[in-house]
Scaffold this active site. Structure first.
Site, PDB file in Angstrom:
ATOM      1  N   LYS A   5       0.842  -1.215   0.000  1.00 33.09           N
ATOM      2  CA  LYS A   5       0.000   0.000   0.000  1.00 33.09           C
ATOM      3  C   LYS A   5       0.870   1.256   0.000  1.00 33.09           C
ATOM      4  O   LYS A   5       0.646   2.178  -0.775  1.00 33.09           O
ATOM      5  CB  LYS A   5      -0.930   0.031   1.241  1.00 33.09           C
ATOM      6  N   ARG A  25     -10.145   1.176   7.637  1.00 33.73           N
ATOM      7  CA  ARG A  25      -9.833  -0.216   7.944  1.00 33.73           C
ATOM      8  C   ARG A  25     -10.995  -0.924   8.616  1.00 33.73           C
ATOM      9  O   ARG A  25     -10.891  -2.103   8.917  1.00 33.73           O
ATOM     10  CB  ARG A  25      -8.668  -0.230   8.932  1.00 33.73           C
ATOM     11  N   ARG A  30      11.800  -5.605   5.181  1.00 31.34           N
ATOM     12  CA  ARG A  30      11.511  -4.184   4.967  1.00 31.34           C
ATOM     13  C   ARG A  30      12.342  -3.271   5.883  1.00 31.34           C
ATOM     14  O   ARG A  30      12.493  -3.529   7.071  1.00 31.34           O
ATOM     15  CB  ARG A  30      10.039  -3.901   5.216  1.00 31.34           C
ATOM     16  N   ARG A  61      10.560  -1.602  11.505  1.00 33.99           N
ATOM     17  CA  ARG A  61       9.441  -1.344  12.415  1.00 33.99           C
ATOM     18  C   ARG A  61       9.348  -2.425  13.481  1.00 33.99           C
ATOM     19  O   ARG A  61       9.526  -3.601  13.176  1.00 33.99           O
ATOM     20  CB  ARG A  61       8.125  -1.311  11.602  1.00 33.99           C
ATOM     21  N   ARG A  83      -1.325  -9.089  12.806  1.00 30.87           N
ATOM     22  CA  ARG A  83      -1.793  -8.014  11.914  1.00 30.87           C
ATOM     23  C   ARG A  83      -2.518  -8.596  10.704  1.00 30.87           C
ATOM     24  O   ARG A  83      -3.537  -8.059  10.265  1.00 30.87           O
ATOM     25  CB  ARG A  83      -0.601  -7.161  11.448  1.00 30.87           C
TER      26      ARG A  83
END
Ligand code: AP5
Ligand code: MG
Length: 217
Positions: free
Chosen positions: A13, A88, A127, A160, A171
Site C-alpha cells: 500500500k 480499515r 523491509r 518497524r 496483523r
C-alpha cells in the site's frame, strides 16, 4: 480524485501510494505513518496508538477518524488524496464518506492489492523504512543505493517493531477479520478494483494507473 489503497500488511500500500502520489500530484495520507510520527513526537495520540500497534491491533475508530478528518480538512487535500491504511473498518469507511460528503466530494476508487500470505511475511521481514520520510525499502526487492540511507532524503533507515513475525501474524488476521468486510462496501458502490500485487512493483503500479484512467471519463 480520492483513492483508497487497501491490502494486508506488506501488500505494498505504502509503496504504491507513493508512486501514485507522485504520478497524480496528490498528497499521500497514511494512517500508520501519522501514528508513528505522533509517537516520535510523544503526543497523547501517539502514546495511545503505540499500545495497539505493538500488539498488531487496530487503534480505536474514534481516535483514528479524528486524526484523518483533521488531515483531510487541510487545504492541500482539496484536490484529492491517496489514502493508505485508512479506512480499515466499516465504521471508518462510513465516517470518511460523511466527511467528504459534507464538502460535496466522494471516494472515486478503492484499490485492493492482493498478495498471498507467505509473500507478505517475506516482504515485512526484509523491509526497512526511512525514519524521516517513511519511504519503504526491501533488502532484496528494492535496496537503497547506500546501505542504511534513504535515496530520497538521506534519512536513516530502520525496521518497524511491529514487523516481528508474531506481530505480523496478528496483523494479518486482524486484516482478514476487520478490514476485508469493507471490500463489499466498496464493491456494492462499484468502486472496488482488485489488482494482482504478487508481481514487480512497476507491474502493480501499471495495473493501478490503468484502472484509474479507465474510471476517468
Ligand atoms: P500500517 O502502517 O498501515 O501498516 P500495515 O497495514 O500493517 O501495512 P504495512 O505498512 O506493513 O504494509 P504496506 O502495505 O504499506 O507495504 P509496503 O509498501 O511498506 O499500520 C500499522 C498499525 O497502525 C496497525 O497495525 C494499527 O495498529 C495502526 N493503524 C494504522 N491505520 C489504522 C486505522 N485506519 N485504524 C486503526 N488502526 C490503524 O511494502 C512492504 C515491503 O514489501 C517493503 O519492503 C517494500 O519495499 C516491499 N514491496 C512492496 N511492493 C512490492 C512488490 N510488488 N514486490 C516485491 N516487494 C514489494
Ligand atoms: Mg504501509
Amino acid at each position: 480524485m480520492y483513492v483508497i489503497m487497501l491490502g494486508a500488511p506488506g501488500a505494498g500500500k505504502g509503496t504504491q501510494a507513493d508512486i501514485l502520489s507522485q504520478e497524480m500530484e496528490l498528497p499521500h495520507i497514511a494512517s500508520g505513518d501519522l501514528f508513528r510520527r505522533a509517537l516520535e513526537e510523544r503526543t497523547e495520540v501517539g502514546l495511545l496508538a503505540k499500545k495497539y500497534m505493538d500488539k498488531g491491533e487496530l487503534v480505536p475508530d474514534g481516535v483514528t477518524v479524528k486524526m484523518i478528518v483533521e488531515r483531510i480538512n487541510q487545504s492541500n487535500c482539496a484536490p484529492g488524496c491517496i489514502f493508505d491504511g485508512f479506512p480499515r473498518t466499516l465504521q471508518q469507511a462510513k465516517v470518511l464518506d460523511e466527511a467528504l460528503g459534507k464538502e460535496g466530494k466522494n471516494i472515486d476508487r478503492a484499490i485492493y492489492i492482493q498478495v498471498p500470505n507467505e509473500e507478505l511475511v517475506k516482504r515485512l521481514s526484509g523491509r526497512w523504512l526511512c525514519r524521516r520520510c517513511q519511504t519503504p525499502y526491501h533488502m532484496v526487492n528494492s535496496p537503497p543505493r547506500a546501505p542504511g540511507k534513504c535515496d530520497k532524503c538521506g534519512g536513516e533507515l530502520y525496521q518497524r517493531s511491529d514487523d516481528k513475525e508474531e506481530t505480523v501474524k496478528d496483523r494479518i488476521s486482524v486484516f482478514f477479520n476487520q478490514t476485508v468486510p469493507i471490500l463489499d462496501y466498496y464493491q456494492e458502490q462499484g468502486k472496488l478494483v482488485r489488482v494482482n500485487g504478487n508481481q514487480g512493483m512497476q507491474g502493480v503500479a501499471e495495473e493501478i494507473i490503468s484502472a484509474l484512467k479507465a474510471g476517468i471519463k
